[in-house]
Scaffold this motif. Structure first.
Motif, PDB file in Angstrom:
ATOM      1  N   LEU A   1      23.113  12.118 -10.614  1.00  0.00           N
ATOM      2  CA  LEU A   1      23.207  10.657 -10.655  1.00  0.00           C
ATOM      3  C   LEU A   1      21.848  10.028 -10.952  1.00  0.00           C
ATOM      4  O   LEU A   1      21.759   9.035 -11.673  1.00  0.00           O
ATOM      5  N   LYS A   2      20.772  10.598 -10.403  1.00  0.00           N
ATOM      6  CA  LYS A   2      19.433  10.073 -10.672  1.00  0.00           C
ATOM      7  C   LYS A   2      19.066  10.236 -12.145  1.00  0.00           C
ATOM      8  O   LYS A   2      18.466   9.335 -12.750  1.00  0.00           O
ATOM      9  N   GLN A   3      19.412  11.381 -12.736  1.00  0.00           N
ATOM     10  CA  GLN A   3      19.142  11.589 -14.153  1.00  0.00           C
ATOM     11  C   GLN A   3      19.924  10.607 -15.011  1.00  0.00           C
ATOM     12  O   GLN A   3      19.410  10.069 -15.993  1.00  0.00           O
ATOM     13  N   MET A   4      21.183  10.367 -14.627  1.00  0.00           N
ATOM     14  CA  MET A   4      21.997   9.402 -15.358  1.00  0.00           C
ATOM     15  C   MET A   4      21.380   8.006 -15.288  1.00  0.00           C
ATOM     16  O   MET A   4      21.270   7.304 -16.305  1.00  0.00           O
ATOM     17  N   GLN A   5      20.945   7.608 -14.090  1.00  0.00           N
ATOM     18  CA  GLN A   5      20.382   6.266 -13.939  1.00  0.00           C
ATOM     19  C   GLN A   5      19.044   6.144 -14.654  1.00  0.00           C
ATOM     20  O   GLN A   5      18.723   5.079 -15.182  1.00  0.00           O
ATOM     21  N   ARG A   6      18.247   7.207 -14.667  1.00  0.00           N
ATOM     22  CA  ARG A   6      16.971   7.154 -15.383  1.00  0.00           C
ATOM     23  C   ARG A   6      17.199   6.909 -16.875  1.00  0.00           C
ATOM     24  O   ARG A   6      16.511   6.098 -17.498  1.00  0.00           O
ATOM     25  N   LYS A   7      18.181   7.595 -17.455  1.00  0.00           N
ATOM     26  CA  LYS A   7      18.479   7.386 -18.870  1.00  0.00           C
ATOM     27  C   LYS A   7      18.963   5.952 -19.115  1.00  0.00           C
ATOM     28  O   LYS A   7      18.606   5.322 -20.118  1.00  0.00           O
ATOM     29  N   ALA A   8      19.780   5.431 -18.185  1.00  0.00           N
ATOM     30  CA  ALA A   8      20.256   4.056 -18.331  1.00  0.00           C
ATOM     31  C   ALA A   8      19.096   3.064 -18.246  1.00  0.00           C
ATOM     32  O   ALA A   8      19.031   2.101 -19.016  1.00  0.00           O
ATOM     33  N   ALA A   9      18.159   3.299 -17.317  1.00  0.00           N
ATOM     34  CA  ALA A   9      17.018   2.394 -17.165  1.00  0.00           C
ATOM     35  C   ALA A   9      16.126   2.427 -18.399  1.00  0.00           C
ATOM     36  O   ALA A   9      15.639   1.378 -18.859  1.00  0.00           O
ATOM     37  N   LEU A  10      15.890   3.614 -18.958  1.00  0.00           N
ATOM     38  CA  LEU A  10      15.089   3.711 -20.184  1.00  0.00           C
ATOM     39  C   LEU A  10      15.784   3.007 -21.340  1.00  0.00           C
ATOM     40  O   LEU A  10      15.125   2.366 -22.170  1.00  0.00           O
ATOM     41  N   TRP A  11      17.106   3.112 -21.389  1.00  0.00           N
ATOM     42  CA  TRP A  11      17.845   2.460 -22.467  1.00  0.00           C
ATOM     43  C   TRP A  11      17.784   0.934 -22.329  1.00  0.00           C
ATOM     44  O   TRP A  11      17.656   0.212 -23.314  1.00  0.00           O
ATOM     45  N   ILE A  12      17.863   0.440 -21.091  1.00  0.00           N
ATOM     46  CA  ILE A  12      17.821  -1.012 -20.860  1.00  0.00           C
ATOM     47  C   ILE A  12      16.432  -1.576 -21.144  1.00  0.00           C
ATOM     48  O   ILE A  12      16.297  -2.621 -21.788  1.00  0.00           O
ATOM     49  N   THR A  13      15.400  -0.889 -20.672  1.00  0.00           N
ATOM     50  CA  THR A  13      14.042  -1.436 -20.753  1.00  0.00           C
ATOM     51  C   THR A  13      13.341  -1.125 -22.057  1.00  0.00           C
ATOM     52  O   THR A  13      12.412  -1.839 -22.446  1.00  0.00           O
ATOM     53  N   GLY A  14      13.735  -0.045 -22.740  1.00  0.00           N
ATOM     54  CA  GLY A  14      13.004   0.355 -23.936  1.00  0.00           C
ATOM     55  C   GLY A  14      11.636   0.923 -23.608  1.00  0.00           C
ATOM     56  O   GLY A  14      10.749   0.937 -24.466  1.00  0.00           O
ATOM     57  N   ALA A  15      11.444   1.393 -22.367  1.00  0.00           N
ATOM     58  CA  ALA A  15      10.145   1.918 -21.954  1.00  0.00           C
ATOM     59  C   ALA A  15       9.948   3.339 -22.470  1.00  0.00           C
ATOM     60  O   ALA A  15      10.879   3.993 -22.951  1.00  0.00           O
ATOM     61  N   PHE A  16       8.698   3.834 -22.362  1.00  0.00           N
ATOM     62  CA  PHE A  16       8.387   5.192 -22.765  1.00  0.00           C
ATOM     63  C   PHE A  16       9.097   6.178 -21.833  1.00  0.00           C
ATOM     64  O   PHE A  16       9.329   5.896 -20.664  1.00  0.00           O
ATOM     65  N   ARG A  17       9.390   7.363 -22.365  1.00  0.00           N
ATOM     66  CA  ARG A  17      10.039   8.388 -21.545  1.00  0.00           C
ATOM     67  C   ARG A  17       9.136   8.877 -20.418  1.00  0.00           C
ATOM     68  O   ARG A  17       9.615   9.446 -19.442  1.00  0.00           O
ATOM     69  N   THR A  18       7.839   8.658 -20.573  1.00  0.00           N
ATOM     70  CA  THR A  18       6.896   9.081 -19.532  1.00  0.00           C
ATOM     71  C   THR A  18       6.768   8.052 -18.414  1.00  0.00           C
ATOM     72  O   THR A  18       6.032   8.287 -17.451  1.00  0.00           O
ATOM     73  N   SER A  19       7.460   6.923 -18.518  1.00  0.00           N
ATOM     74  CA  SER A  19       7.338   5.863 -17.512  1.00  0.00           C
ATOM     75  C   SER A  19       7.870   6.336 -16.158  1.00  0.00           C
ATOM     76  O   SER A  19       8.845   7.097 -16.095  1.00  0.00           O
ATOM     77  N   PRO A  20       7.255   5.892 -15.054  1.00  0.00           N
ATOM     78  CA  PRO A  20       7.722   6.300 -13.721  1.00  0.00           C
ATOM     79  C   PRO A  20       9.123   5.764 -13.438  1.00  0.00           C
ATOM     80  O   PRO A  20       9.432   4.609 -13.761  1.00  0.00           O
ATOM     81  N   THR A  21       9.944   6.603 -12.845  1.00  0.00           N
ATOM     82  CA  THR A  21      11.343   6.231 -12.593  1.00  0.00           C
ATOM     83  C   THR A  21      11.446   4.996 -11.699  1.00  0.00           C
ATOM     84  O   THR A  21      12.219   4.075 -11.983  1.00  0.00           O
TER      85      THR A  21
END
Length: 482
Positions: A26-46
């Motif tokens: 679930l955490k991995q799923m939410q991290r991908k969703a947050a990156l998709w929403i924000t457009g942040a770098f993949r290295t950004s802190p969760t």
């Protein structure tokens, strides 16, 4: 996605359960969703980009859902199969299952870990009772179905100046000897040391007939208002020579809920209103009731009097058990997880060591929230491009020197002003070239930002306000340095 992702979570999420694998997914799923929403770098802190996206951490979301589930068990029918698994206090009319908690010894109950045991332990804090299949809630038997022409709702009109309209309405009503006026209002003190209060005032013409004010326990503002409306209706129908009741309230949503007998917080008050009005309508076919919306800010006439009356009563929470509504307990659970999130967010290792601390216009630091998309998304979410650049800047994962140094990228770490390290704080507040080098690229985006955000976050340090506009442009367009 949340109902799909958390389907059946009560089977594996409880105190003492081994759920590390499911939580990681679930955490991995939410991290991908947050990156998709924000457009942040993949290295950004969760933790940082979850807060920017307004997504509450998964473990806190599940904690809130599990707590609310405990209280919603009380809304089930007395013979529901789930009751057969509960302890003696929740068994009700269901036959106990062979594995029921009611048949366990105290030693065994202490060893068993499950959602059933958590429900049996915590549901007693809810004092409100519910009737899932009350006859008045059957289709066709609702008060609105049987007496639709006796119930009227004077709704809010945004284009109307409400005070003159209400003055004219009450003048006509006071001239009618068969009309009873009722004002209802509820109040919830800001301090948790005091209980909520409800008040009702009854008039006929210019003569005050009755008024009452009493405590409602630890409930939400809608619960207190609904309690006040129920009290106002019960008092009004008792008056002699009454064929028309006008109830003045500052919440039309609760006026509709007052005649809704289905399961909801404060159902007992709604059932009381439905029963009282049905008997009143059956006694005289000419009887009817009108709920009138009064903006609370107007402090108008008898409703203003009811508001003053209800706020004067201050009763502390004593040692005795206080009434708690289901909405109040669910709201308490939501505030608890928000406090936990805010506390965790203060840790730099969670949000990111380069996370840029911003302030609200009133000077208080911005805290993460999932309400209305969170504070950052609600301000900058009008533009995908701008929001992505904002997130890159706030998290410090932007194409600038400090990022190059941390991830060992072969690019200069210094700034154009010859500073040794180019960071977000340096570009926004310290760089000597921020007006001559950085600013000209951002003129168009500054205008766009100010057009959508006339009251931006108070992170500027320029009291004149002129430099802050330039800093906003730098803040938004650091992505253009790539």
């Amino acid at each position: 996605m949340v109902p799909i992702a958390t389907y059946g979570y009560c089977l594996w999420y409880f105190d003492g359960a081994r759920n590390k694998g499911a939580m990681n997914q679930l955490k991995q799923m939410q991290r991908k969703a947050a990156l998709w929403i924000t457009g942040a770098f993949r290295t950004s802190p969760t933790g940082g980009h979850e807060a920017l996206a307004g997504l509450i951490p998964v473990h806190l979301m599940l904690k809130k859902l599990a707590t609310c589930t405990v209280y919603h068990i009380a809304t089930l029918l007395d013979t529901h199969p789930l009751h057969s698994m509960m302890g003696k206090r929740l068994l009700k009319r269901a036959e106990p299952h062979t594995c029921s908690a009611a048949l366990m010894t105290p030693i065994m109950q202490g060893k068993v870990k499950s959602t059933v045991m958590e429900v049996d332990e915590h549901v007693h804090t809810l004092t409100e009772s519910f009737k899932p299949f009350v006859p008045k809630a059957r289709p066709g038997d609702w008060l609105l179905d049987r007496y639709a022409d006796h119930l009227h709702f004077n709704e809010r009109d945004p284009t109307q100046d409400r005070r003159p309209y209400l003055d004219e309405l009450i003048t006509i009503a006071r001239a009618d000897p068969l009309t009873v006026l009722a004002a209802a209002d509820g109040s919830v003190p800001q301090s948790n040391q005091y209980q909520a209060t409800s008040a009702a005032i009854i008039y006929k013409g210019h003569r005050k007939l009755e008024r009452t004010c009493y405590v409602s326990g630890r409930v939400t503002a809608p619960d207190a208002e609904l309690n006040a409306i129920a009290c106002a209706v019960r008092l009004a129908v008792k008056q002699a020579n009454c064929q028309h009741i006008m109830v003045f309230t500052d919440s039309m949503g609760l006026a509709h809920r007052a005649v809704d007998p289905s399961i909801h917080s404060g159902q007992a008050f709604s059932l009381s209103v439905c029963r009282t009005l049905q008997e009143w309508f059956e006694a005289d076919d000419l009887c009817h009731i009108t709920f009138v919306y009064v903006p609370s800010a107007l402090r108008w006439d008898i409703h203003g009097e009811a508001h003053k009356y209800v706020t004067e009563l201050k009763v502390r929470v004593g040692c005795r058990k206080t009434d708690n509504s289901i909405d109040a307990l669910c709201s308490q659970a939501a505030h608890s997880v928000l406090d936990s999130w805010s506390s965790t967010f203060q840790d730099p290792t969670y949000r990111g060591s380069e996370f840029l601390e911003l302030q609200q216009p009133d000077g208080w630091p911005i805290q993460p929230s999932y309400l209305n998309g969170g504070p950052w998304l609600s301000y900058f979410g009008h533009s995908i491009t701008e929001f992505a650049r904002v997130c890159q800047c706030i998290t410090g994962h932007a194409p600038i020197g400090v990022y190059y140094r941390r991830f060992k990228i072969n690019k200069p770490h210094g700034c154009t002003c010859r500073a040794a390290l180019q960071s977000c704080q340096h570009v926004l507040f310290c760089c000597r070239d921020r007006y001559s080098v950085h600013y000209p690229r951002f003129l168009r985006d500054i205008a766009s930002f100010l057009r959508h955000n006339p009251m931006a976050f108070g992170f500027n340090q320029d009291p004149s306000g002129v430099g802050s506009l330039l800093q906003v442009g730098l803040f938004l367009l650091l992505g253009d340095l790539w």
